[in-house]
Enzyme design. Structure first.
Site, PDB file in Angstrom:
ATOM      1  N   ASN A  13      -5.716 -11.312   8.538  1.00 16.25           N
ATOM      2  CA  ASN A  13      -6.789 -10.386   8.805  1.00 16.25           C
ATOM      3  C   ASN A  13      -7.888 -11.029   8.561  1.00 16.25           C
ATOM      4  OD1 ASN A  13      -6.911  -9.038   6.629  1.00 16.25           O
ATOM      5  ND2 ASN A  13      -5.803  -7.557   7.349  1.00 16.25           N
ATOM      6  N   ALA A  14      -9.167 -10.333   8.561  1.00 15.03           N
ATOM      7  CA  ALA A  14     -10.384 -10.773   8.448  1.00 15.03           C
ATOM      8  C   ALA A  14     -10.610 -10.805   6.636  1.00 15.03           C
ATOM      9  CB  ALA A  14     -11.620 -10.018   8.954  1.00 15.03           C
ATOM     10  N   ALA A  15     -10.256  -9.596   6.097  1.00 12.77           N
ATOM     11  CA  ALA A  15     -10.257  -9.453   4.485  1.00 12.77           C
ATOM     12  C   ALA A  15      -9.286 -10.446   3.878  1.00 12.77           C
ATOM     13  CB  ALA A  15      -9.829  -7.942   4.044  1.00 12.77           C
ATOM     14  N   GLU A  16      -8.087 -10.647   4.600  1.00 13.36           N
ATOM     15  CA  GLU A  16      -7.058 -11.728   3.928  1.00 13.36           C
ATOM     16  C   GLU A  16      -7.598 -13.174   4.037  1.00 13.36           C
ATOM     17  OE1 GLU A  16      -3.466  -8.763   5.010  1.00 13.36           O
ATOM     18  OE2 GLU A  16      -3.900 -10.566   6.132  1.00 13.36           O
ATOM     19  N   ASP A  32       1.642  -6.349  13.518  1.00 17.94           N
ATOM     20  CA  ASP A  32       3.255  -6.631  13.387  1.00 17.94           C
ATOM     21  C   ASP A  32       3.522  -7.117  14.891  1.00 17.94           C
ATOM     22  OD1 ASP A  32       3.369  -6.096  10.817  1.00 17.94           O
ATOM     23  OD2 ASP A  32       3.951  -3.820  11.302  1.00 17.94           O
TER      24      ASP A  32
END
Length: 493
Positions: free
Chosen positions: A206-209, A280
């Site tokens: 995701n964006a943070a990851e 998921d």
């Protein structure tokens, strides 16, 4: 020349036919959804009292990815560790009921199955209660895990590794990296840097990851997709992955692949729901489609649609193949030019004969449908390019189009004889013809090859030019004129 049109296989049909074997490895969690009402505040503390009226437990984490893969028609084996406790029993039974092979989900004596219980009242989650095992998994259990991964993966088409930080320590990652592996490995991890040794084909941060992988901020809003594209190589290199799909929640996704233009998908946001696990669903649909032979660009588009479907419901997200098939429909037939080019390359590799035609299709009439059916009979795959609204205005005048470009494209996509629809912004599709390289360029019978601006482009790529039969007294201009006459007569009366 084909005597009848063979409709191109849809991504969902391909998954259904292939039923890929997928192994899911990772943190198997149990999600709890408890709901009730609030009518008072506790005496002993300033806290609301929730009177429970419903309790539900469903697979979460890697277990939810496995359930979604099974719901999408894959043959799924889950590999992981749970506690030999009530939560572990419920989780194993729920997985088995969903069609997941749980023969390699080991129940470890003395260990605790991680649970995440959400307590809600009305439509608001009040609190989430997490209960997890504080101690490391015992060494014999981890040894058995490695053996189970090797056995389960021996005949698999794909492997999904879901890491939330409690199972796959550094030593286990190294041991997994040394094992034989399927052709497709997808990593879904909070910190994909830790799993770099696995050298996955695909990661789904995701964006943070993605910011962890890139080592800097992606910004906010639509800027995140642009910045992720600029940092594509750094993100992929940090994860050790060939390609990455950065998920941007309500802003969709961006696919980052080496040597390719980044490809965007757009989410269809819904009002906020008490939903969990949309990521998921995305990973499961992406894996099922790509493992079934669907090109990556198309697989990402399908995965976005699955996530859009799943978040409409309350609870831990699941999307089945039937509902995805119903929801996809014409939407998957209307594709952007990057995705369309990738799909047509695949058709060409299979020996399919591609037919291309174009038009405004402002008000669909019998002349249009007759021409499209005839065009479809000239090959195996029919592609229809629809003029954008701005293009129609330039060609037809400021009062046109009557119907917007997406409405016109969706109507064309709903016709059984049409395989793909795309929207183009130029006045003529010359550059699109050069890019898509159809075998046949078909045009309505009120033209001759000499009259067509597209003839030169068709000649350049060696495409046959086919002039379709003309259906007299059926034109959009005439129909609009008759409608206006009737409206005018009614107004005078």
């Amino acid at each position: 020349m084909a005597e009848t049109t063979r409709r191109a296989q849809t991504p969902t049909e391909r998954i259904r036919e292939r039923a890929p074997r997928v192994v899911v490895i990772g943190d198997l969690l149990l999600d709890g959804w408890w709901s009730g009402t609030i009518g008072r505040i506790a005496r002993e503390a300033p806290a609301p009292v929730v009177d429970l009226n419903a309790r539900e437990h469903v697979p979460g984490g890697a277990a939810n990815t496995a359930v979604n893969l099974a719901a999408l028609g894959a043959r799924v084996a889950a590999v992981g560790l749970v506690g030999d406790d009530e939560a572990g029993r419920i989780l194993r039974e729920a997985l088995a009921d969903a069609g997941v092979d749980v023969s390699r989900v080991r129940a470890i004596a003395g260990a605790r199955t991680t649970t995440k219980v959400r307590v809600s009242a009305g439509e608001q989650v009040i609190v989430r209660i997490d209960d997890s095992e504080p101690d490391p998994w015992p060494a014999p259990a981890l040894d058995a895990l490695i053996d189970d991964v090797a056995t389960a993966s021996a005949d698999a088409d794909a492997q999904v590794v879901c890491d939330y930080g409690s199972l796959l320590g550094d030593e286990i990652v190294e041991r997994l990296a040394a094992l034989p592996r399927p052709a497709l490995r997808v990593v879904d991890a909070h910190d994909a840097r830790r799993l770099r040794a696995l050298r996955p084909e695909l990661v789904t941060p995701n964006a943070a990851e993605a910011e962890l992988l890139a080592g800097e901020s992606l910004g906010s809003g639509e800027q995140r997709a642009e910045r992720a594209a600029e940092l594509s190589e750094r993100i992929r290199e940090a994860a050790g992955a060939r390609a990455a799909v950065v998920t941007l929640d309500r802003d969709g996704t961006v696919l980052l692949a080496p040597g390719a233009t980044p490809v965007r998908t757009r989410a269809h946001p819904y009002p906020e729901k008490q939903a969990s696990g949309a990521g998921d669903v995305f990973v499961a649909a992406l894996t099922a489609a790509h493992a079934s032979g669907e090109p990556l660009e198309s697989a990402v588009a399908l995965a976005q649609r699955a996530a859009d479907v799943a978040v409409q419901r309350v609870g831990t997200c699941v999307c089945g193949l039937d509902e995805l098939e119903r929801a996809a429909g014409a939407e998957l037939a209307v594709v952007d030019q990057d995705l369309l080019a990738a799909r047509l390359d695949e058709h060409r590799a299979r020996g399919d004969r591609i037919v291309f035609t174009n038009g405004c299709f402002d008000v669909l009439h019998r002349g249009h449908t007759a021409s499209l059916r005839q065009a479809a009979s000239l090959g195996d795959v029919l592609v229809v390019a629809v003029n954008s609204d701005a293009s129609v205005r330039r060609l037809k005048g400021e009062e046109r189009p009557v119907n917007g470009e997406r409405d016109r494209a969706d109507v064309i996509a709903a016709l059984a004889c049409v395989d793909y629809v795309t929207i183009f912004t130029e006045d003529t599709p010359r550059e699109l013809i050069r890019r898509l390289r159809p075998h046949v360029y078909a045009k309505g019978g009120d033209y001759t090859p000499e009259m067509l601006a597209e003839t030169a482009a068709a000649d350049e790529i060696g495409a046959e030019i086919a002039i379709l039969d003309y259906v007299a007294d059926h034109s959009t201009t005439q129909i609009i004129g008759r409608i206006r006459e009737v409206a005018s007569d009614g107004a005078r009366r």
